[in-house]
Design a protein around this motif. Structure first.
Motif, PDB file in Angstrom:
ATOM      1  N   PRO A   4       0.827  -1.208   0.000  1.00 48.24           N
ATOM      2  CA  PRO A   4       0.000   0.000   0.000  1.00 48.24           C
ATOM      3  C   PRO A   4       0.862   1.260   0.000  1.00 48.24           C
ATOM      4  O   PRO A   4       2.055   1.219   0.350  1.00 48.24           O
ATOM      5  CB  PRO A   4      -0.814  -0.132   1.288  1.00 48.24           C
ATOM      6  CG  PRO A   4       0.023  -0.994   2.170  1.00 48.24           C
ATOM      7  CD  PRO A   4       0.720  -1.954   1.258  1.00 48.24           C
ATOM      8  N   HIS A   5       0.262   2.380  -0.365  1.00 50.49           N
ATOM      9  CA  HIS A   5       1.000   3.639  -0.429  1.00 50.49           C
ATOM     10  C   HIS A   5       1.626   4.011   0.912  1.00 50.49           C
ATOM     11  O   HIS A   5       2.727   4.566   0.950  1.00 50.49           O
ATOM     12  CB  HIS A   5       0.058   4.765  -0.873  1.00 50.49           C
ATOM     13  CG  HIS A   5      -0.249   4.759  -2.329  1.00 50.49           C
ATOM     14  ND1 HIS A   5      -1.418   4.235  -2.833  1.00 50.49           N
ATOM     15  CD2 HIS A   5       0.461   5.205  -3.391  1.00 50.49           C
ATOM     16  CE1 HIS A   5      -1.419   4.376  -4.148  1.00 50.49           C
ATOM     17  NE2 HIS A   5      -0.301   4.950  -4.513  1.00 50.49           N
ATOM     18  N   ALA A   6       0.913   3.751   2.009  1.00 53.05           N
ATOM     19  CA  ALA A   6       1.420   4.137   3.325  1.00 53.05           C
ATOM     20  C   ALA A   6       2.773   3.484   3.594  1.00 53.05           C
ATOM     21  O   ALA A   6       3.662   4.095   4.207  1.00 53.05           O
ATOM     22  CB  ALA A   6       0.420   3.749   4.413  1.00 53.05           C
ATOM     23  N   THR A   7       2.954   2.249   3.133  1.00 51.05           N
ATOM     24  CA  THR A   7       4.231   1.557   3.300  1.00 51.05           C
ATOM     25  C   THR A   7       5.288   2.120   2.362  1.00 51.05           C
ATOM     26  O   THR A   7       6.457   2.281   2.743  1.00 51.05           O
ATOM     27  CB  THR A   7       4.061   0.046   3.037  1.00 51.05           C
ATOM     28  OG1 THR A   7       3.085  -0.478   3.938  1.00 51.05           O
ATOM     29  CG2 THR A   7       5.365  -0.694   3.211  1.00 51.05           C
ATOM     30  N   VAL A   8       4.879   2.444   1.146  1.00 50.76           N
ATOM     31  CA  VAL A   8       5.819   2.943   0.138  1.00 50.76           C
ATOM     32  C   VAL A   8       6.426   4.280   0.541  1.00 50.76           C
ATOM     33  O   VAL A   8       7.638   4.491   0.414  1.00 50.76           O
ATOM     34  CB  VAL A   8       5.114   3.070  -1.233  1.00 50.76           C
ATOM     35  CG1 VAL A   8       6.011   3.786  -2.241  1.00 50.76           C
ATOM     36  CG2 VAL A   8       4.728   1.694  -1.756  1.00 50.76           C
ATOM     37  N   ILE A   9       5.612   5.192   1.055  1.00 52.23           N
ATOM     38  CA  ILE A   9       6.130   6.528   1.367  1.00 52.23           C
ATOM     39  C   ILE A   9       6.568   6.664   2.822  1.00 52.23           C
ATOM     40  O   ILE A   9       7.229   7.644   3.171  1.00 52.23           O
ATOM     41  CB  ILE A   9       5.116   7.630   1.008  1.00 52.23           C
ATOM     42  CG1 ILE A   9       3.928   7.635   1.959  1.00 52.23           C
ATOM     43  CG2 ILE A   9       4.650   7.486  -0.423  1.00 52.23           C
ATOM     44  CD1 ILE A   9       2.993   8.814   1.722  1.00 52.23           C
ATOM     45  N   ASP A 112       9.872  14.709  -2.987  1.00 52.38           N
ATOM     46  CA  ASP A 112      10.459  13.871  -4.048  1.00 52.38           C
ATOM     47  C   ASP A 112       9.770  12.508  -4.149  1.00 52.38           C
ATOM     48  O   ASP A 112      10.422  11.454  -4.156  1.00 52.38           O
ATOM     49  CB  ASP A 112      11.959  13.669  -3.798  1.00 52.38           C
ATOM     50  CG  ASP A 112      12.748  14.969  -3.885  1.00 52.38           C
ATOM     51  OD1 ASP A 112      12.424  15.795  -4.763  1.00 52.38           O
ATOM     52  OD2 ASP A 112      13.664  15.156  -3.079  1.00 52.38           O
ATOM     53  N   LEU A 113       8.469  12.543  -4.241  1.00 53.96           N
ATOM     54  CA  LEU A 113       7.695  11.298  -4.244  1.00 53.96           C
ATOM     55  C   LEU A 113       7.267  10.838  -5.636  1.00 53.96           C
ATOM     56  O   LEU A 113       6.656   9.779  -5.768  1.00 53.96           O
ATOM     57  CB  LEU A 113       6.433  11.470  -3.376  1.00 53.96           C
ATOM     58  CG  LEU A 113       6.669  11.593  -1.876  1.00 53.96           C
ATOM     59  CD1 LEU A 113       5.356  11.883  -1.157  1.00 53.96           C
ATOM     60  CD2 LEU A 113       7.317  10.341  -1.323  1.00 53.96           C
ATOM     61  N   ARG A 119       6.430   4.128  -9.682  1.00 56.47           N
ATOM     62  CA  ARG A 119       6.747   2.696  -9.566  1.00 56.47           C
ATOM     63  C   ARG A 119       5.566   1.933  -8.966  1.00 56.47           C
ATOM     64  O   ARG A 119       5.244   0.817  -9.386  1.00 56.47           O
ATOM     65  CB  ARG A 119       7.999   2.505  -8.711  1.00 56.47           C
ATOM     66  CG  ARG A 119       9.294   2.878  -9.408  1.00 56.47           C
ATOM     67  CD  ARG A 119      10.506   2.337  -8.659  1.00 56.47           C
ATOM     68  NE  ARG A 119      10.643   2.924  -7.340  1.00 56.47           N
ATOM     69  CZ  ARG A 119      11.331   4.028  -7.077  1.00 56.47           C
ATOM     70  NH1 ARG A 119      11.959   4.675  -8.055  1.00 56.47           N
ATOM     71  NH2 ARG A 119      11.419   4.484  -5.838  1.00 56.47           N
ATOM     72  N   HIS A 120       4.934   2.549  -7.999  1.00 60.58           N
ATOM     73  CA  HIS A 120       3.761   1.935  -7.373  1.00 60.58           C
ATOM     74  C   HIS A 120       2.631   1.781  -8.388  1.00 60.58           C
ATOM     75  O   HIS A 120       1.947   0.756  -8.423  1.00 60.58           O
ATOM     76  CB  HIS A 120       3.319   2.803  -6.197  1.00 60.58           C
ATOM     77  CG  HIS A 120       2.258   2.189  -5.348  1.00 60.58           C
ATOM     78  ND1 HIS A 120       0.914   2.313  -5.630  1.00 60.58           N
ATOM     79  CD2 HIS A 120       2.318   1.433  -4.222  1.00 60.58           C
ATOM     80  CE1 HIS A 120       0.214   1.680  -4.720  1.00 60.58           C
ATOM     81  NE2 HIS A 120       1.032   1.144  -3.858  1.00 60.58           N
ATOM     82  N   ALA A 123       3.144  -1.180 -10.594  1.00 61.85           N
ATOM     83  CA  ALA A 123       2.790  -2.424  -9.907  1.00 61.85           C
ATOM     84  C   ALA A 123       1.284  -2.654  -9.945  1.00 61.85           C
ATOM     85  O   ALA A 123       0.821  -3.787 -10.107  1.00 61.85           O
ATOM     86  CB  ALA A 123       3.278  -2.374  -8.461  1.00 61.85           C
ATOM     87  N   ARG A 124       0.518  -1.574  -9.817  1.00 61.84           N
ATOM     88  CA  ARG A 124      -0.939  -1.722  -9.873  1.00 61.84           C
ATOM     89  C   ARG A 124      -1.411  -2.101 -11.271  1.00 61.84           C
ATOM     90  O   ARG A 124      -2.363  -2.876 -11.426  1.00 61.84           O
ATOM     91  CB  ARG A 124      -1.604  -0.422  -9.413  1.00 61.84           C
ATOM     92  CG  ARG A 124      -1.402  -0.153  -7.943  1.00 61.84           C
ATOM     93  CD  ARG A 124      -2.436   0.761  -7.367  1.00 61.84           C
ATOM     94  NE  ARG A 124      -2.509   2.060  -8.014  1.00 61.84           N
ATOM     95  CZ  ARG A 124      -3.104   3.118  -7.473  1.00 61.84           C
ATOM     96  NH1 ARG A 124      -3.674   3.022  -6.281  1.00 61.84           N
ATOM     97  NH2 ARG A 124      -3.140   4.261  -8.097  1.00 61.84           N
ATOM     98  N   VAL A 125      -0.770  -1.557 -12.295  1.00 57.77           N
ATOM     99  CA  VAL A 125      -1.123  -1.926 -13.667  1.00 57.77           C
ATOM    100  C   VAL A 125      -0.872  -3.410 -13.891  1.00 57.77           C
ATOM    101  O   VAL A 125      -1.689  -4.112 -14.500  1.00 57.77           O
ATOM    102  CB  VAL A 125      -0.323  -1.077 -14.674  1.00 57.77           C
ATOM    103  CG1 VAL A 125      -0.484  -1.635 -16.086  1.00 57.77           C
ATOM    104  CG2 VAL A 125      -0.790   0.375 -14.636  1.00 57.77           C
ATOM    105  N   ARG A 126       0.245  -3.903 -13.387  1.00 56.46           N
ATOM    106  CA  ARG A 126       0.551  -5.334 -13.534  1.00 56.46           C
ATOM    107  C   ARG A 126      -0.492  -6.185 -12.823  1.00 56.46           C
ATOM    108  O   ARG A 126      -0.900  -7.235 -13.322  1.00 56.46           O
ATOM    109  CB  ARG A 126       1.942  -5.614 -12.975  1.00 56.46           C
ATOM    110  CG  ARG A 126       3.074  -5.088 -13.843  1.00 56.46           C
ATOM    111  CD  ARG A 126       4.417  -5.272 -13.194  1.00 56.46           C
ATOM    112  NE  ARG A 126       5.500  -4.871 -14.091  1.00 56.46           N
ATOM    113  CZ  ARG A 126       6.743  -4.646 -13.700  1.00 56.46           C
ATOM    114  NH1 ARG A 126       7.051  -4.791 -12.420  1.00 56.46           N
ATOM    115  NH2 ARG A 126       7.661  -4.283 -14.567  1.00 56.46           N
ATOM    116  N   GLU A 127      -0.915  -5.738 -11.646  1.00 56.11           N
ATOM    117  CA  GLU A 127      -1.947  -6.472 -10.918  1.00 56.11           C
ATOM    118  C   GLU A 127      -3.248  -6.506 -11.719  1.00 56.11           C
ATOM    119  O   GLU A 127      -3.908  -7.543 -11.812  1.00 56.11           O
ATOM    120  CB  GLU A 127      -2.191  -5.814  -9.559  1.00 56.11           C
ATOM    121  CG  GLU A 127      -3.243  -6.539  -8.727  1.00 56.11           C
ATOM    122  CD  GLU A 127      -3.683  -5.733  -7.515  1.00 56.11           C
ATOM    123  OE1 GLU A 127      -4.145  -6.344  -6.546  1.00 56.11           O
ATOM    124  OE2 GLU A 127      -3.594  -4.497  -7.562  1.00 56.11           O
ATOM    125  N   SER A 128      -3.615  -5.376 -12.315  1.00 56.72           N
ATOM    126  CA  SER A 128      -4.842  -5.317 -13.106  1.00 56.72           C
ATOM    127  C   SER A 128      -4.767  -6.227 -14.319  1.00 56.72           C
ATOM    128  O   SER A 128      -5.763  -6.853 -14.711  1.00 56.72           O
ATOM    129  CB  SER A 128      -5.107  -3.867 -13.555  1.00 56.72           C
ATOM    130  OG  SER A 128      -5.363  -3.040 -12.448  1.00 56.72           O
TER     131      SER A 128
END
Length: 217
Positions: A4-9, A112-113, A119-120, A123-128
């Motif tokens: 999830p985004h919270a983990t990424v940032i 700088d996000l 990249r996140h 990953a979501r596109v690949r999941e879809s």
């Protein structure tokens, strides 16, 4: 593995991002973002789970993904200044924060996000794409079990009330309503799933559902 985004940032930046807007509550089945709308804001999902759906030319909906707490919703459309590419529906009561596009973009630049967010998004596109392959090749029980599994995984409770009718579920997994009814029948008989008074489903044993669906593949 998808995170999830919270983990990424990170927790600190996630807390700062949440501080940009007050908390709001949206009931189950609320449309949080609508496909085709302009990207005027980003949603921070603090609790609850959501359905990411794509509408076809005839109005049919396909379930692309399920998102839970700790996610940003609609950020890609804001980042590239394009209309929403999917509709986001609350699968249960959700606590959210609505951050204006300008404030979100300033936050991304300040910290700088942009690179980690892109990249996140990949990953979501690949999941879809994985979901699309599943819809094209898997049996109806497997498709239904997979959709329910994603809902349970993202939900805030172990027993999940899926506030979708059987017709809506059938649309989202690309099957007929009768096929969904037939797939649900043995699961109901084992009390792995129940029908709620509102016409939705209460998922009680997703592991047994998954195991049974694999035997019917």
């Amino acid at each position: 593995m998808y995170q999830p985004h919270a983990t990424v940032i990170g927790d600190k930046l996630w807390a700062r991002l949440k501080a940009l807007a007050p908390q709001r509550v949206r009931p189950a089945r609320s449309v949080l973002l609508r496909q085709g709308d302009p990207a005027t804001h980003v949603i921070v999902l603090e609790s609850g789970s959501t359905l990411i759906t794509l509408a076809g030319v005839c109005g049919e909906r396909t379930l692309l993904a399920v998102r839970g707490a700790g996610e940003l919703l609609g950020e890609l459309a804001v980042l590239d200044s394009q209309p929403r590419t999917a509709t986001v529906i609350a699968a249960e009561t959700c606590q959210i924060r609505i951050i204006p596009a300008a404030a979100f973009l300033a936050f991304v630049d300040e910290h700088d996000l942009l690179a980690p967010l892109l990249r996140h998004a990949i990953a979501r596109v690949r999941e879809s794409e994985t979901v699309r392959l599943e819809l094209a090749t898997a049996s109806v029980p497997l498709r239904l079990a997979s959709a329910l599994s994603r809902l349970v995984e993202a939900a805030s409770a172990s027993d999940l009330a899926v506030r979708l009718t059987q017709t809506e579920l059938s649309q989202m997994i690309g099957a007929s309503r009768n096929a969904v009814v037939n797939a649900l029948k043995p699961w109901r008989e084992q009390d792995w799933v129940r029908t709620t008074s509102s016409g939705g489903l209460l998922v009680r044993d997703i592991h047994s559902i998954q195991s049974h669906a694999r035997t019917k593949a």
